[in-house]
Write a protein that holds these residues in place. Structure first.
Motif, short mmCIF file in Angstrom:
data_model
loop_
_atom_site.label_atom_id
_atom_site.label_comp_id
_atom_site.label_asym_id
_atom_site.label_seq_id
_atom_site.Cartn_x
_atom_site.Cartn_y
_atom_site.Cartn_z
N ALA A 41 75.88 -82.44 70.39
CA ALA A 41 74.45 -82.77 70.49
C ALA A 41 73.98 -82.82 71.93
CB ALA A 41 74.19 -84.12 69.81
N GLY A 42 74.92 -82.85 72.86
CA GLY A 42 74.56 -82.91 74.27
C GLY A 42 75.71 -82.50 75.14
N THR A 43 75.39 -82.20 76.38
CA THR A 43 76.40 -81.80 77.36
C THR A 43 76.04 -82.38 78.72
OG1 THR A 43 77.59 -79.92 78.33
CG2 THR A 43 75.25 -79.60 77.88
N ALA A 44 77.05 -82.65 79.51
CA ALA A 44 76.85 -83.13 80.89
C ALA A 44 78.11 -82.83 81.68
CB ALA A 44 76.56 -84.63 80.92
N SER A 52 80.65 -90.67 91.61
CA SER A 52 80.59 -89.61 90.60
C SER A 52 79.17 -89.06 90.62
CB SER A 52 80.94 -90.14 89.20
OG SER A 52 79.89 -90.96 88.72
N THR A 53 79.04 -87.85 90.10
CA THR A 53 77.73 -87.21 90.05
C THR A 53 77.48 -86.67 88.65
OG1 THR A 53 78.04 -86.51 92.35
CG2 THR A 53 76.25 -85.49 91.13
N THR A 103 74.68 -94.15 79.15
CA THR A 103 75.52 -95.34 79.06
C THR A 103 76.99 -94.95 79.05
OG1 THR A 103 73.81 -96.59 77.90
CG2 THR A 103 76.07 -97.36 77.62
N ASN A 104 77.33 -93.93 78.29
CA ASN A 104 78.72 -93.47 78.22
C ASN A 104 79.19 -92.86 79.54
OD1 ASN A 104 80.19 -93.44 75.33
ND2 ASN A 104 77.97 -93.50 75.10
N LEU A 105 78.33 -92.12 80.22
CA LEU A 105 78.70 -91.54 81.51
C LEU A 105 78.93 -92.62 82.56
CD1 LEU A 105 76.20 -88.55 81.41
CD2 LEU A 105 78.71 -88.35 81.34
N LYS A 149 88.13 -78.13 85.10
CA LYS A 149 88.36 -79.23 86.05
C LYS A 149 88.35 -80.60 85.38
CE LYS A 149 86.57 -76.90 90.15
NZ LYS A 149 85.49 -76.87 91.17
N GLY A 150 88.02 -80.66 84.10
CA GLY A 150 87.98 -81.93 83.39
C GLY A 150 86.70 -82.71 83.62
N PHE A 151 85.65 -82.04 84.14
CA PHE A 151 84.39 -82.72 84.43
C PHE A 151 83.38 -82.66 83.28
CE2 PHE A 151 84.96 -81.56 89.20
CZ PHE A 151 85.86 -82.60 89.37
N ALA A 152 83.49 -81.67 82.42
CA ALA A 152 82.49 -81.47 81.36
C ALA A 152 82.67 -82.51 80.25
CB ALA A 152 82.59 -80.07 80.79
N ARG A 153 81.54 -83.03 79.79
CA ARG A 153 81.52 -83.99 78.68
C ARG A 153 80.58 -83.45 77.61
NH1 ARG A 153 84.77 -85.42 81.89
NH2 ARG A 153 85.27 -87.51 82.61
#
Length: 172
Positions: free
Chosen positions: A65-68, A93-94, A115-117, A52-56
């Motif tokens: 190093a991280g996921t969201a 956004s959530t 900060t990036n999110l 869906k293009g939501f994962a970062r």
């Protein structure tokens, strides 16, 4: 200084993402929290976030190093709240399923990631954000409050053990 940045996750990142998630599940369990102890988030859920293009992913010197998950569609779990959302009209956004690898803990990367999110949300023209967490996840509560998220009430998520979550909201 390490090269640190955030990007959309790709399917090829899934093994690294799952490693980070599994480390976060172990940390939550060690803290006594039941959050993520019922098997989710799982591989299929994260692959759907990617599709869906939501994962970062947060990248440090080429490593995940991280996921969201940064959802930019309405979250049905937020339709009912014990309390009140500040804004019920505008798009939001959530942030979901955020975790930092055990290898990178203690480096303040969660602040960089947040900060990036927030910047990603703003760049998409969205001015409201929401996040929720378990009552025992003090790290996430502290981080959300540090970034100006305000507690708004209780929501419930599908969770086989304890679906009660503290809900927060931010206007940017």
């Amino acid at each position: 200084m390490a090269l640190i940045y955030m990007r959309k996750a790709a399917t090829s990142d899934i093994d690294a993402i799952m490693q980070v998630i599994d480390e976060a599940k172990a940390l939550l369990k060690a803290d006594g929290s039941t959050q993520w102890q019922d098997g989710h988030p799982d591989r299929d859920m994260l692959l759907e976030d990617i599709a869906k293009g939501f994962a970062r992913v947060l990248i440090v010197d080429g490593d995940v190093a991280g996921t969201a998950t940064l959802m930019t569609t309405d979250d049905p779990n937020y339709n009912e709240i014990e309390g009140a959302w500040q804004d019920t009209m505008d798009t939001y956004s959530t942030i979901h399923r955020i975790a930092i690898s055990a290898k990178y803990r203690g480096m303040k990367l969660s602040k960089f990631f947040f900060t990036n999110l927030i910047s990603d949300t703003y760049a998409q023209g969205i001015r409201h954000m929401r996040i929720d967490t378990h009552k025992l996840n003090k790290r996430m509560q502290h981080l959300a409050e540090e970034f100006g998220f305000e507690y708004t009430g209780i929501i419930y998520v599908p969770d086989a053990i304890d679906g009660k979550r503290l809900a927060y909201e931010l206007s940017i």
